[in-house]
Enzyme design. Structure first.
Site, short mmCIF file in Angstrom:
data_model
loop_
_atom_site.label_atom_id
_atom_site.label_comp_id
_atom_site.label_asym_id
_atom_site.label_seq_id
_atom_site.Cartn_x
_atom_site.Cartn_y
_atom_site.Cartn_z
N GLN A 105 -7.79 0.51 3.54
CA GLN A 105 -8.65 0.00 4.62
C GLN A 105 -10.06 -0.33 4.12
OE1 GLN A 105 -7.86 -0.82 7.72
NE2 GLN A 105 -5.80 0.02 7.81
N SER A 125 -3.82 -2.75 -0.68
CA SER A 125 -2.79 -3.56 -0.03
C SER A 125 -3.37 -4.92 0.33
CB SER A 125 -2.28 -2.85 1.22
OG SER A 125 -1.30 -3.65 1.86
N HIS A 184 -2.47 -7.35 2.39
CA HIS A 184 -2.49 -7.93 3.74
C HIS A 184 -3.60 -7.39 4.63
CE1 HIS A 184 -0.47 -4.81 6.34
NE2 HIS A 184 -0.07 -4.36 5.18
N GLY A 193 0.83 -1.19 0.00
CA GLY A 193 0.00 0.00 0.00
C GLY A 193 0.87 1.25 0.00
N THR A 194 1.95 1.20 0.75
CA THR A 194 2.86 2.34 0.82
C THR A 194 3.43 2.67 -0.56
OG1 THR A 194 3.44 1.79 3.10
CG2 THR A 194 4.98 3.20 1.89
N CYS A 236 1.96 7.29 24.16
CA CYS A 236 2.91 6.38 24.79
C CYS A 236 3.19 5.16 23.92
CB CYS A 236 2.40 5.93 26.15
SG CYS A 236 2.13 7.31 27.25
C1 LIG Z 1 -4.77 3.66 4.92
C2 LIG Z 1 -3.47 2.93 4.74
N1 LIG Z 1 -2.66 3.25 3.72
C3 LIG Z 1 -1.49 2.62 3.51
C4 LIG Z 1 -1.06 1.62 4.35
C5 LIG Z 1 0.25 0.96 4.09
O1 LIG Z 1 0.09 -0.30 3.52
P1 LIG Z 1 1.30 -1.33 3.51
O2 LIG Z 1 1.43 -1.83 4.90
O3 LIG Z 1 0.89 -2.40 2.55
O4 LIG Z 1 2.50 -0.59 3.05
C6 LIG Z 1 -1.86 1.25 5.43
C7 LIG Z 1 -1.43 0.19 6.36
O5 LIG Z 1 -1.00 0.40 7.46
C8 LIG Z 1 -3.10 1.93 5.64
O6 LIG Z 1 -3.89 1.62 6.67
S1 FES Z 2 5.54 6.89 27.33
FE1 FES Z 2 4.07 8.10 28.27
S2 FES Z 2 4.42 7.64 30.36
FE2 FES Z 2 5.70 6.32 29.37
#
Ligand SMILES: Cc1ncc(COP(=O)(O)O)c(C=O)c1O
Ligand code: FES
Lengths: 123, 404
Positions: free
Chosen positions: B184, B204, B206, B76-77, B330
């Site tokens: 998605q 994509s 996967h 996808g990227t 986090c």
């Molecule tokens: C909206 C969207 N675009 C692109 C990607 C990237 O796809 P890929 O993991 O196949 O590079 C993702 C996946 O994380 C995604 O959710």
């Molecule tokens: S990363 Fe936010 S408290 Fe640890």
């Protein structure tokens, strides 16, 4: 990514809560991720007899809070002051590099609580 | 706490999905026996070529395109990069203006930022509280020198479905191309590139039960795109490199299965999603839905819980045998909360306590029931540890005010 020790303290944190009439309170925040830690201590004859915490933060922040309270409990004020950020991380078998600042927060909260206690005592 | 189920439960289908047995079965011969190079003239090559072409037709069918309009990529990227940089850098353009949104995947935002650093202009449109772009904003943003409008079909975090048909129409009326990241959306809703006025569309494998490391870009016939990879001239000169035949075969099979089963799987996921969306705020105080209640991906339920942090939520769910995800600061390497959640106008604290549940075709009522049973206890366990509550909310950027 977290050590078993971190996960264990995160899942079963020690000394969670507040102390109703504490001798010192430390409240610190983490400007980096916006997390907050409060630590309460009870001191008798220069020894930390009770310590409690409340934390808004990630798994590492909760685990380091818990570990810090364990390290500090029963220690004299002078001993507790020496607990460093590194000591907390070390006692948890290390933290991922991006999470080191969380252990800083716990050690800082303890120090802040001790400072508050000393300031109150000096009055 | 209810008893932990014997099998782990996977609610992170927005991150990736399981390659289902039908797909594994279809791929297997192309790993071991039918290993030819699809460009070779001998029988090994010909059987590989046939398989690649069959897959191309299946992917095309999923989105209402013609097979010759499908370019296989590695992800996808890569598809997003090829669409955006490929359009911008083609010799017929080379300069100009792009329109996108604040809530795109980084695979769209980063190529746009790169182009900006190379002299292109980029407008990033804000979104509403529920995550929709405003059509008036789109119209106002498109200029005479706008070469491309890129708006994702459905958001990866909060599942919001954008009005792509209208956006595509606006782009076309001003002479701009329209790209949509449907990574998605694909396999979960019907897509028709003609009806939806789409010139370029990223997929994509996967994300809908195909293997990782395979993707496709739909390129409407006649659309001028510069390749990113120069070499042997594969994929109509748009993407050189020996075809990943087993991956492409798995991708094609996954597309076929997704399309075949969509009426049933989409309905099942929608039902489970609605059960989560209805139950969570009923059983947990100070819990809120992010995104729109109905105009969202059938498999996406996204909530936020006041006074707690999402990484802890995900870790405790994991300990209960449930895999889900969060947009908390986090949990990211950058320690910044999800830009998507901030774009909704949520504060850092609100973005902190978020939980994304993304369902898959194999999830069932029992699994959702178990999630709904354990979640209230997990939230209250974290709230007991939190210094904040309804009576004592966090004051502004309290995190930043250091020692008090
Ligand atoms: C909206 C969207 N675009 C692109 C990607 C990237 O796809 P890929 O993991 O196949 O590079 C993702 C996946 O994380 C995604 O959710
Ligand atoms: S990363 Fe936010 S408290 Fe640890």
């Amino acid at each position: 990514m977290y050590s078993d020790k971190v996960m264990e303290h995160f899942a079963n944190p020690r000394n969670v809560g507040e102390i109703a009439d504490p001798d010192g309170i430390g409240k610190v925040g983490n400007p980096q991720c916006g997390d907050v830690m409060w630590m309460y201590i009870k001191v008798k004859d220069d020894i930390i007899t009770d310590i409690k915490f409340k934390t808004f933060g990630c798994g590492a922040a909760i685990a380091t809070s818990s570990m810090t309270t364990e390290l500090a409990k029963g220690k004299t004020i002078e001993e507790a002051k020496k607990i460093s950020r590194g000591d907390v991380a070390h006692a948890l078998d290390g933290l991922p590099p991006v999470k080191m600042h969380c252990s800083n927060l716990a050690a800082d909260a303890l120090r802040a609580a001790i400072k508050d206690y000393e300031a109150k005592k000096a009055k | 706490m209810p008893e932990r189920p014997s099998k782990r439960i996977y609610f992170d289908h927005g991150a990736t999905t399981r390659v289902i047995p039908e797909v594994v079965e279809a791929m297997a011969p192309y790993v071991s026996e039918k290993y030819g190079n699809a460009s070779s003239i001998h029988s090994f090559g010909r059987e590989a070529r046939t398989a690649v072409d069959d897959s191309r037709a299946r992917i095309a069918a999923l989105i209402g395109a013609g097979p010759s309009e499908i370019v296989f990529t590695s992800s996808g990227t890569e598809s997003d990069n090829l669409a955006i940089k490929g359009v911008a850098l083609h010799e017929s353009r080379g300069k100009g203006h792009l329109v996108t949104t604040e809530i795109e995947h980084s695979a769209v935002l980063e190529p746009c930022a790169y182009l900006k650093s190379r002299g292109f202009e980029v407008t990033r449109l804000p979104v509403s509280k529920e995550g929709f772009v405003d059509l008036g904003d789109v119209e106002a943003a498109i200029r005479d020198d706008t070469i491309l409008v890129s708006v994702m079909m459905a958001n990866s975090e909060i599942g919001t479905i954008q009005p792509v048909r209208e956006i595509g129409k606006m782009a076309h009326s001003r002479g701009a191309l329209f790209h949509t990241d449907a990574v998605q959306a694909a396999g979960k809703m019907t897509i028709d590139v003609d009806r939806d006025n789409i010139d370029l569309l990223s997929l994509s494998s996967h994300k809908f039960h195909g293997p990782k490391g395979v993707g496709a870009l739909y390129v409407r016939k006649g659309t001028k795109v510069e390749p990113l990879l120069h070499g042997g001239g594969h994929e109509g000169k748009l993407r050189s490199s020996t075809e990943n035949v087993p991956g492409i075969v798995g991708f094609g099979k996954a597309a076929e299965v997704a399309q075949r089963d969509m009426p049933e799987t989409a309905e099942r996921m929608r039902h489970l999603r609605d059960r989560i969306i209805k139950t969570v705020p009923e059983t947990i105080p100070d819990a809120y839905l992010n995104g729109h209640p109905t105009n969202r991906l059938v498999n996406n339920a996204h909530h936020r819980f006041d006074f707690i942090e999402g990484e802890g939520l995900v870790l405790l769910l994991d300990m209960s045998g449930i895999a889900a995800s969060t947009g908390s600061a986090c949990s990211t390497g950058s320690l910044e909360p999800s830009p998507v959640l901030l774009a909704l106008g949520l504060t850092h604290e609100q973005a902190h306590g978020s939980l994304r549940v993304t369902l898959g075709r194999e999830n069932n009522e029992e699994e959702v029931g178990y999630l709904l049973e354990v979640l209230p206890g997990i939230v209250s366990k974290l709230r007991e540890m939190s210094p904040f509550s309804k009576d004592r909310p966090k004051c502004g950027r309290e995190g930043g005010c250091s020692v008090q």
